[in-house]
Scaffold this active site. Sequence first.
Site, mmCIF file in Angstrom:
data_model
loop_
_atom_site.group_PDB
_atom_site.id
_atom_site.type_symbol
_atom_site.label_atom_id
_atom_site.label_comp_id
_atom_site.label_asym_id
_atom_site.label_seq_id
_atom_site.Cartn_x
_atom_site.Cartn_y
_atom_site.Cartn_z
ATOM 1 N N HIS A 72 0.826 -1.203 0.000
ATOM 2 C CA HIS A 72 0.000 0.000 0.000
ATOM 3 C C HIS A 72 0.864 1.257 0.000
ATOM 4 O O HIS A 72 2.012 1.243 0.444
ATOM 5 C CB HIS A 72 -0.938 -0.002 1.200
ATOM 6 C CG HIS A 72 -2.014 -1.039 1.093
ATOM 7 N ND1 HIS A 72 -3.045 -1.125 1.992
ATOM 8 C CD2 HIS A 72 -2.225 -2.033 0.186
ATOM 9 C CE1 HIS A 72 -3.844 -2.123 1.650
ATOM 10 N NE2 HIS A 72 -3.367 -2.692 0.562
ATOM 11 N N GLU A 74 0.801 4.029 1.734
ATOM 12 C CA GLU A 74 1.292 4.490 3.033
ATOM 13 C C GLU A 74 2.406 3.584 3.561
ATOM 14 O O GLU A 74 3.362 4.055 4.163
ATOM 15 C CB GLU A 74 0.154 4.659 4.041
ATOM 16 C CG GLU A 74 -0.769 3.483 4.208
ATOM 17 C CD GLU A 74 -1.972 3.482 3.280
ATOM 18 O OE1 GLU A 74 -1.779 3.405 2.035
ATOM 19 O OE2 GLU A 74 -3.108 3.504 3.770
ATOM 20 N N CYS A 100 -6.419 1.310 5.304
ATOM 21 C CA CYS A 100 -7.083 0.080 5.728
ATOM 22 C C CYS A 100 -6.677 -0.203 7.177
ATOM 23 O O CYS A 100 -5.796 0.458 7.733
ATOM 24 C CB CYS A 100 -6.700 -1.073 4.808
ATOM 25 S SG CYS A 100 -4.970 -1.605 4.952
ATOM 26 N N CYS A 103 -2.862 -1.069 7.589
ATOM 27 C CA CYS A 103 -2.006 0.119 7.473
ATOM 28 C C CYS A 103 -2.168 1.012 8.696
ATOM 29 O O CYS A 103 -1.195 1.621 9.161
ATOM 30 C CB CYS A 103 -2.319 0.895 6.201
ATOM 31 S SG CYS A 103 -1.698 0.083 4.708
#
Length: 157
Positions: A72, A74, A100, A103
């Site tokens: 992802h 991030e 999410c 994360c």
Amino acid sequence: MEFDDIYMELATSLAKKSHCIKRHVGAVLTKDTRIISIGYNGPPAGTHNCDEEFPETGCARDSKGSCSLAIHAEQNAILYAVKNNATVAGSTLYVTLSPCLACSRIIYSMGIEKVIYLKSYAEYKGLPTDEGVEFLEKFGIKTEKYGREIEGLTDLI
């Protein structure tokens, strides 16, 4: 133009670098009005570019139906910062899609103080709530939905 606008526009531009065929997400990690790291979603460097190698289907799915290769945006921003010995604690994360839950756990664990997001992960996934945002708020991390329009957004951002 405010720093929030600059950083979210940069996150949006970074999202366009993504090779994912499902969603393009960009992230900018800042501290004291300085950019300490950037990231966008995609496979680990040196593996596959999904839009080039699997243009019709994308990469293989894991047991939960998620991309088997994707990191992802991030996560990429945080990993790059740490890899380059930047201090992440006390920073602000700008991301085009709210984090999410997985994360959000990383964001909390790394000591990031604030997350500003453009769009809702729950709306994208068809979930009733943004679990990641709820997690962050429950444990004292400030979250904020970015409230301005950004020009040039594609359907994938």
